[in-house]
Design an enzyme around this catalytic site. Structure first.
Site, PDB file in Angstrom:
ATOM      1  N   LEU A 219       0.856  -1.260  -0.044  1.00 33.04           N
ATOM      2  CA  LEU A 219       0.102  -0.076   0.055  1.00 33.04           C
ATOM      3  C   LEU A 219       0.809   1.307  -0.032  1.00 33.04           C
ATOM      4  O   LEU A 219       1.937   1.310   0.455  1.00 33.04           O
ATOM      5  CB  LEU A 219      -1.102  -0.218   1.219  1.00 33.04           C
ATOM      6  CG  LEU A 219      -1.822  -1.152   1.514  1.00 33.04           C
ATOM      7  CD1 LEU A 219      -2.642  -1.023   2.709  1.00 33.04           C
ATOM      8  CD2 LEU A 219      -2.907  -1.156   0.453  1.00 33.04           C
ATOM      9  N   ASP A 220       0.378   2.247  -0.423  1.00 37.57           N
ATOM     10  CA  ASP A 220       1.118   3.532  -0.487  1.00 37.57           C
ATOM     11  C   ASP A 220       1.548   3.866   1.015  1.00 37.57           C
ATOM     12  O   ASP A 220       0.454   3.470   1.893  1.00 37.57           O
ATOM     13  CB  ASP A 220       0.168   4.565  -0.951  1.00 37.57           C
ATOM     14  CG  ASP A 220       0.221   4.448  -2.544  1.00 37.57           C
ATOM     15  OD1 ASP A 220       1.157   3.815  -3.064  1.00 37.57           O
ATOM     16  OD2 ASP A 220      -0.470   5.502  -3.235  1.00 37.57           O
ATOM     17  N   ARG A 221       2.421   4.790   1.310  1.00 36.53           N
ATOM     18  CA  ARG A 221       2.661   5.034   2.758  1.00 36.53           C
ATOM     19  C   ARG A 221       1.317   5.749   3.227  1.00 36.53           C
ATOM     20  O   ARG A 221       0.753   5.637   4.398  1.00 36.53           O
ATOM     21  CB  ARG A 221       3.664   6.120   2.733  1.00 36.53           C
ATOM     22  CG  ARG A 221       4.002   6.871   4.097  1.00 36.53           C
ATOM     23  CD  ARG A 221       5.638   7.165   4.165  1.00 36.53           C
ATOM     24  NE  ARG A 221       5.350   8.645   3.283  1.00 36.53           N
ATOM     25  CZ  ARG A 221       4.817   9.663   3.571  1.00 36.53           C
ATOM     26  NH1 ARG A 221       4.393   9.879   4.883  1.00 36.53           N
ATOM     27  NH2 ARG A 221       4.999  10.839   2.716  1.00 36.53           N
TER      28      ARG A 221
END
Length: 514
Positions: free
Chosen positions: A202-204
């Site tokens: 997942l994106d940060r």
């Protein structure tokens, strides 16, 4: 009757077809090939010996909590890389002066002379010329970026898999300026969950479901299910404007504009992809939308929402005027070329200290190679921009130890003013075995937070460390989150779900996040 056609040549023709190579030239070429093969084998052997993440690595520093943030005390770390082919024969100081622009040449000269920048872990003169297989090592006083102090919650855990609810702002694995402040390090240090294999990412700034395999076999199996589109994924987001009623399908192809800074756009030259959207609620100015990515492209959900004219409310990248007056609606980016868009993005990052920048692509000096056991760039002064994520269904199964592999060279140093200049340490929390913590599947178990306030008596400061001399502001809570959440994942014989985030409530108000 089958007739066969044969091509025959006379002895004289055969002689004419032979390429005559002078004996000396042939010998030289063979020697060169042998040397190249030898160099590759030696490099492979050296990389195999390089350490991965051990208990010693996990204990090189620890956390403390301050202003609702999880912070890491600065620590000494050795960044390493093997000599690139283009560097062979060049002086070490020339290489660092030209390609590592985080510091002036004088600083690298000092490091070489004092022995903190070494070749094959040995001190060398500043006019040393690099050779094949030389291992460059640079000891730095490393500072990490703070993340939210919200605990990671375990949604499910058994002997094969660990499923967690990742808070926004925490990267999945080490990359860029994040190492200990990552999901895999926190799980290892605070829950003794080590040697996990990432199944997806997942994106940060994205929160939600994150799956890890506890064995390579399980990770490969789950990854294969995602790749074969056997996994249904549902995301929740809050967008700008009142989203249309009914099912909205977007099938616009998406093209990667730049891996270097991790940005995409809708383009006829892009790859086919499909996302369906359905409004769940709205408050007159914003809407909560259910998103189902049917394919896996970089930033697919975010780019499709931008194209539809309903970007994620606080998306720092795709809800920005850098994409033109319409902010990319219907593919209108203000007539900019890709080069102009990239230039403007980098300029805005630099000017605004844009906290949307993340860690999976690196505006950094060197590309990290995916076959290194400990993938760390020599330069710690450059931060990163995310581009591998599962908000678009990207599959990226790998050991949890490595950081990003698409880090690209750039002359632009992007500095984020998003962390404090604290330099303190406190003891690690007592660790327990995973069997003590969770002998059976769990439902929403929180990983306990270790540590507390700063222990000033354990401050570490390096007189030559640039980071120690600069005071950075803490990020605000709104800087640490994007209203995109991985809500439900369902595959053959399994299904996981998280609770909805606060911003997805029907009665949510934007003042709640101020």
């Amino acid at each position: 009757m089958v007739l066969g056609l044969f091509w025959t040549t006379s002895p004289r023709d055969s002689e004419n077809l032979k390429i005559k190579v002078p004996e000396k030239r042939k010998t030289d070429d063979n020697d060169q090939i042998k040397e190249l093969k030898k160099a590759k084998l030696e490099t492979k052997a050296l990389k195999a010996k390089r350490p991965g993440f051990t208990d010693e690595r996990y204990q090189e520093t620890s956390y403390y909590m301050e202003n609702a943030l999880r912070k890491v005390y600065p620590y000494y770390f050795t960044f390493t890389t093997f000599t690139k082919g283009r560097w062979v024969g060049e002086k070490i100081l020339d290489i660092f002066s030209r390609e590592f622009r985080a510091h002036p040449a004088e600083e690298y000269e000092r490091c070489i002379q004092t022995g903190t920048l070494t070749v094959n872990f040995e001190k060398v003169p500043i006019d040393y010329r690099l050779k094949h297989n030389d291992l460059l090592a640079n000891i730095v006083h490393r500072h990490e970026v703070p993340v939210t102090s919200q605990p990671i919650k375990i949604v499910h855990m058994d002997e094969d898999i660990v499923v967690v609810n990742k808070p926004a702002s925490i990267p999945v694995h080490p990359c860029g300026r994040y190492r200990h402040n990552t999901v895999v390090f926190i799980l290892a240090k605070e829950f003794n969950l080590k040697n996990l294999r990432t199944i997806h990412r997942l994106d940060r700034l994205t929160s939600g479901l994150l799956l890890f395999g506890r064995s390579p076999k399980k990770a490969r199996q789950m990854e294969q299910q995602i790749r074969n589109r056997q996994v249904e994924k549902e995301y929740i987001c809050r967008v700008e404007g009142v989203f249309p009623d009914g099912i909205v399908e977007c099938k616009e192809p998406i093209e990667v504009v730049s891996y270097k800074i991790g940005v995409c756009k809708v383009s006829s030259k892009g790859k086919d992809c499909t996302t369906t959207f359905q409004k769940l609620s709205q408050n007159g100015t914003t809407s909560v939308v259910l998103c189902k990515p049917l394919t896996g492209r970089m930033h697919q959900i975010r780019v499709h929402l931008q194209y539809l004219g309903y970007p994620i409310l606080n998306d720092p990248l795709y809800n920005h005027e850098v994409f033109g007056p319409l902010k990319g609606r219907s593919g209108d980016i203000g007539g900019k070329s890709d080069e102009e868009l990239i230039r403007d993005l980098i300029n805005i990052h630099n000017a605004e200290n844009w906290l949307g920048i993340d860690c999976d692509s690196d505006i950094s000096m060197f590309k990290n190679t995916k076959d290194e056991a400990d993938r760390e760039s020599l330069s710690s002064e450059h931060t990163s921009v995310v581009h591998h994520s599962d908000d678009d269904g990207c599959v990226n199964s790998r050991e949890t130890t490595p950081p990003c592999t698409e880090a690209q060279q750039s002359e632009n140093s992007v500095k984020l003013i998003e962390r404090t200049n604290a330099a303190k340490e406190y003891p690690l929390a007592a660790q327990k075995s995973s069997s003590e913590i969770c002998p059976a599947p769990l439902d929403a178990v929180e990983i306990p937070l270790s540590g507390g306030a700063c222990n000033v008596s354990k401050v570490t400061v390096d007189e030559h460390c640039y980071e120690c001399k600069v005071h950075y502001r803490d990020p605000k809570s709104k800087d640490l989150i994007m209203y995109l959440h991985a809500w439900k994942y369902k595959g053959p014989g399994w299904e996981y779900e998280t609770e909805l985030p606060n911003w997805a409530r029907n009665d949510w108000d934007h003042l709640d996040s101020a």
